[in-house]
Design a protein around this motif. Sequence first.
Motif, PDB file in Angstrom:
ATOM      1  N   LEU A 103      -4.472   0.407   0.708  1.00  0.00           N
ATOM      2  CA  LEU A 103      -5.236   1.988  -0.286  1.00  0.00           C
ATOM      3  C   LEU A 103      -4.593   3.201   0.803  1.00  0.00           C
ATOM      4  CD1 LEU A 103      -6.477   2.948  -2.469  1.00  0.00           C
ATOM      5  CD2 LEU A 103      -8.890   2.803  -1.345  1.00  0.00           C
ATOM      6  N   ALA A 104      -4.766   3.112   2.565  1.00  0.00           N
ATOM      7  CA  ALA A 104      -4.268   4.393   2.945  1.00  0.00           C
ATOM      8  C   ALA A 104      -2.407   4.514   3.095  1.00  0.00           C
ATOM      9  CB  ALA A 104      -4.500   4.151   4.535  1.00  0.00           C
ATOM     10  N   GLU A 105      -2.086   3.437   2.647  1.00  0.00           N
ATOM     11  CA  GLU A 105      -0.334   3.973   2.385  1.00  0.00           C
ATOM     12  C   GLU A 105      -0.794   4.681   1.369  1.00  0.00           C
ATOM     13  OE1 GLU A 105       3.681   1.521   1.368  1.00  0.00           O
ATOM     14  OE2 GLU A 105       1.639   0.270   2.858  1.00  0.00           O
ATOM     15  N   GLU A 106      -0.818   3.817  -0.263  1.00  0.00           N
ATOM     16  CA  GLU A 106      -0.762   4.925  -1.145  1.00  0.00           C
ATOM     17  C   GLU A 106      -1.559   5.970  -0.952  1.00  0.00           C
ATOM     18  OE1 GLU A 106       0.021   5.282  -5.270  1.00  0.00           O
ATOM     19  OE2 GLU A 106       0.216   3.298  -4.147  1.00  0.00           O
ATOM     20  N   LEU A 107      -2.619   6.817  -0.960  1.00  0.00           N
ATOM     21  CA  LEU A 107      -2.700   8.113  -0.728  1.00  0.00           C
ATOM     22  C   LEU A 107      -2.121   9.167   0.736  1.00  0.00           C
ATOM     23  CD1 LEU A 107      -6.559   7.109  -1.646  1.00  0.00           C
ATOM     24  CD2 LEU A 107      -4.653   7.761  -2.827  1.00  0.00           C
ATOM     25  N   ALA A 108      -2.317   8.107   1.297  1.00  0.00           N
ATOM     26  CA  ALA A 108      -1.320   8.673   2.610  1.00  0.00           C
ATOM     27  C   ALA A 108      -2.446   9.466   3.419  1.00  0.00           C
ATOM     28  CB  ALA A 108       0.355   9.971   2.066  1.00  0.00           C
ATOM     29  N   SER A 137      -4.837   8.684   6.996  1.00  0.00           N
ATOM     30  CA  SER A 137      -5.890   7.212   7.784  1.00  0.00           C
ATOM     31  C   SER A 137      -6.535   6.203   7.090  1.00  0.00           C
ATOM     32  CB  SER A 137      -6.134   8.169   9.317  1.00  0.00           C
ATOM     33  OG  SER A 137      -7.542   8.940   8.249  1.00  0.00           O
ATOM     34  N   GLN A 138      -6.308   5.000   7.976  1.00  0.00           N
ATOM     35  CA  GLN A 138      -7.027   4.090   6.962  1.00  0.00           C
ATOM     36  C   GLN A 138      -9.117   4.249   8.101  1.00  0.00           C
ATOM     37  OE1 GLN A 138      -6.629  -0.779   8.970  1.00  0.00           O
ATOM     38  NE2 GLN A 138      -4.146   0.579   8.253  1.00  0.00           N
ATOM     39  N   THR A 139      -9.037   5.617   8.831  1.00  0.00           N
ATOM     40  CA  THR A 139     -10.272   6.224   9.412  1.00  0.00           C
ATOM     41  C   THR A 139     -11.086   6.652   7.941  1.00  0.00           C
ATOM     42  OG1 THR A 139      -9.953   5.627  11.237  1.00  0.00           O
ATOM     43  CG2 THR A 139     -11.578   7.272  10.592  1.00  0.00           C
ATOM     44  N   LYS A 140     -10.083   7.732   6.781  1.00  0.00           N
ATOM     45  CA  LYS A 140     -10.192   8.439   6.285  1.00  0.00           C
ATOM     46  C   LYS A 140     -10.453   7.242   5.083  1.00  0.00           C
ATOM     47  CE  LYS A 140      -8.977  12.574   7.601  1.00  0.00           C
ATOM     48  NZ  LYS A 140      -8.303  13.880   7.247  1.00  0.00           N
ATOM     49  N   ILE A 141      -9.833   6.840   4.882  1.00  0.00           N
ATOM     50  CA  ILE A 141     -10.000   5.680   4.067  1.00  0.00           C
ATOM     51  C   ILE A 141     -11.126   4.592   3.741  1.00  0.00           C
ATOM     52  CG2 ILE A 141      -8.860   3.532   2.936  1.00  0.00           C
ATOM     53  CD1 ILE A 141      -7.634   5.768   1.955  1.00  0.00           C
ATOM     54  N   GLN A 142     -11.629   4.361   5.106  1.00  0.00           N
ATOM     55  CA  GLN A 142     -13.015   3.465   5.084  1.00  0.00           C
ATOM     56  C   GLN A 142     -14.220   4.734   4.695  1.00  0.00           C
ATOM     57  OE1 GLN A 142     -13.441  -0.007   6.794  1.00  0.00           O
ATOM     58  NE2 GLN A 142     -15.618   0.870   5.463  1.00  0.00           N
ATOM     59  N   VAL A 143     -13.797   5.667   5.297  1.00  0.00           N
ATOM     60  CA  VAL A 143     -14.879   6.726   4.386  1.00  0.00           C
ATOM     61  C   VAL A 143     -15.121   6.718   2.938  1.00  0.00           C
ATOM     62  CG1 VAL A 143     -15.852   9.033   4.250  1.00  0.00           C
ATOM     63  CG2 VAL A 143     -15.119   8.452   6.390  1.00  0.00           C
ATOM     64  N   LEU A 144     -13.541   6.613   2.137  1.00  0.00           N
ATOM     65  CA  LEU A 144     -13.584   6.683   0.931  1.00  0.00           C
ATOM     66  C   LEU A 144     -14.172   5.479   0.161  1.00  0.00           C
ATOM     67  CD1 LEU A 144     -12.403   7.820  -1.738  1.00  0.00           C
ATOM     68  CD2 LEU A 144     -10.535   6.561  -1.548  1.00  0.00           C
ATOM     69  N   GLN A 145     -14.199   4.108   1.163  1.00  0.00           N
ATOM     70  CA  GLN A 145     -14.609   3.711   0.574  1.00  0.00           C
ATOM     71  C   GLN A 145     -15.899   2.949   0.896  1.00  0.00           C
ATOM     72  OE1 GLN A 145     -12.253   0.046   2.216  1.00  0.00           O
ATOM     73  NE2 GLN A 145     -11.104   0.047   0.258  1.00  0.00           N
ATOM     74  N   ASP A 146     -16.582   3.297   1.679  1.00  0.00           N
ATOM     75  CA  ASP A 146     -17.560   3.769   1.922  1.00  0.00           C
ATOM     76  C   ASP A 146     -18.297   4.172   0.466  1.00  0.00           C
ATOM     77  OD1 ASP A 146     -17.866   1.819   3.908  1.00  0.00           O
ATOM     78  OD2 ASP A 146     -17.746   3.409   5.552  1.00  0.00           O
ATOM     79  N   THR A 147     -17.998   5.517   0.278  1.00  0.00           N
ATOM     80  CA  THR A 147     -18.799   6.443   0.184  1.00  0.00           C
ATOM     81  C   THR A 147     -18.730   5.499  -1.606  1.00  0.00           C
ATOM     82  OG1 THR A 147     -17.847   8.654   0.745  1.00  0.00           O
ATOM     83  CG2 THR A 147     -18.019   8.537  -2.047  1.00  0.00           C
ATOM     84  N   LEU A 148     -17.322   5.111  -2.181  1.00  0.00           N
ATOM     85  CA  LEU A 148     -18.052   4.452  -3.153  1.00  0.00           C
ATOM     86  C   LEU A 148     -18.640   3.480  -3.057  1.00  0.00           C
ATOM     87  CD1 LEU A 148     -13.240   3.811  -4.014  1.00  0.00           C
ATOM     88  CD2 LEU A 148     -14.693   5.656  -5.000  1.00  0.00           C
ATOM     89  N   GLN A 149     -18.822   2.479  -2.537  1.00  0.00           N
ATOM     90  CA  GLN A 149     -19.917   1.507  -2.340  1.00  0.00           C
ATOM     91  C   GLN A 149     -21.418   2.175  -2.081  1.00  0.00           C
ATOM     92  OE1 GLN A 149     -19.379  -1.982  -2.207  1.00  0.00           O
ATOM     93  NE2 GLN A 149     -21.145  -1.352  -2.906  1.00  0.00           N
ATOM     94  N   GLN A 150     -21.771   3.402  -2.314  1.00  0.00           N
ATOM     95  CA  GLN A 150     -22.444   4.407  -2.088  1.00  0.00           C
ATOM     96  C   GLN A 150     -23.031   4.387  -3.448  1.00  0.00           C
ATOM     97  OE1 GLN A 150     -23.112   6.961   0.319  1.00  0.00           O
ATOM     98  NE2 GLN A 150     -22.335   6.151   2.236  1.00  0.00           N
ATOM     99  N   VAL A 151     -22.163   4.832  -4.525  1.00  0.00           N
ATOM    100  CA  VAL A 151     -21.815   5.241  -5.848  1.00  0.00           C
ATOM    101  C   VAL A 151     -22.500   3.819  -6.676  1.00  0.00           C
ATOM    102  CG1 VAL A 151     -20.915   6.391  -8.012  1.00  0.00           C
ATOM    103  CG2 VAL A 151     -20.082   7.276  -5.648  1.00  0.00           C
TER     104      VAL A 151
END
Length: 312
Positions: free
Chosen positions: A140-145, A147-161
Amino acid sequence: MAAPLKRCLLRRRDGPEQHGVAASCLRELRDKASGILAIDKARQPITLVLAEDGTIVDDEDYFLCLPSNTKFVALAKNEKWSSKSLGSGTGWLSESVDEVDGAAEKWKQLARQLKDDLSNIILMSEEDLQVLIDVPRSDLAEELAQSQTKIQVLQDTLQQVLDRREEERQSRQLLELYLEALKNEGSILRKVAEPETVPRKEMDVVDAGTSRTGPSAKTALSDQILAALKEKPAPELCLDSQDLELVLKEDTQALASALRWDKQKAEALQQACDQELSKRLQQVQTLHSLRSTSKGKKTLPWGDWLGSKRKK
């Protein structure tokens, strides 16, 4: 007073480019679409449809109900909307849909929707959210260009939703079940809220039938309440809240005499009534709390996840 402008995104059915416009009404949007997309007058009038599913938008009130940045496809005369021309009709991607091949690559379509506009999270189904959560972080980090840190934040947010939607569903189901239980029990909320000073109907002073003349030989409970106390195996469950309060206020000795029980048994009965009444009051408070929780849900503060880090 002029109607406020609504931001909209326009494109042709097979066109690779999209155009941002602002219009106060559907008629104005059609006129702008004809000019911006260079649709010849011979091919007019044009039809505007929603890009995601091809819904024809020809009602002004419906147009006003649509959110800002709604995506439209302008169809010239005799043209028809096709999901194939938009890459399944569920997203608006800047690249060609030929790059996405098969159901296994569905997550790439969803990821590009987020790259285009993060607020698309709100429009995603629970299934779509779970798909993105399950994608390996590195992919996902590669697709969105990012960092993996920001992708982790994104996936955490998706899980919260996703978790919040499940909590809201369970809260609604619990409220429905609880309200149904209250209805069957007999309007507990109304009776608990009644002042204690309200006179009780059919409230008679009942002689216990003994030879005693003191106050302990008499009770203020009705024949109906006394019958329930004597005959029911768990009488506290059969009485309403006002009756439970009356039993609690009754002198223990008078209650024992009226029921022809010993004092210890009467005390046990009053304790059971006290526990049942406390339980019902707690249920009422729980209902109020659930209602407040349901109405007080706040919008999840996603923020700009591309430019911020969340502390873990």
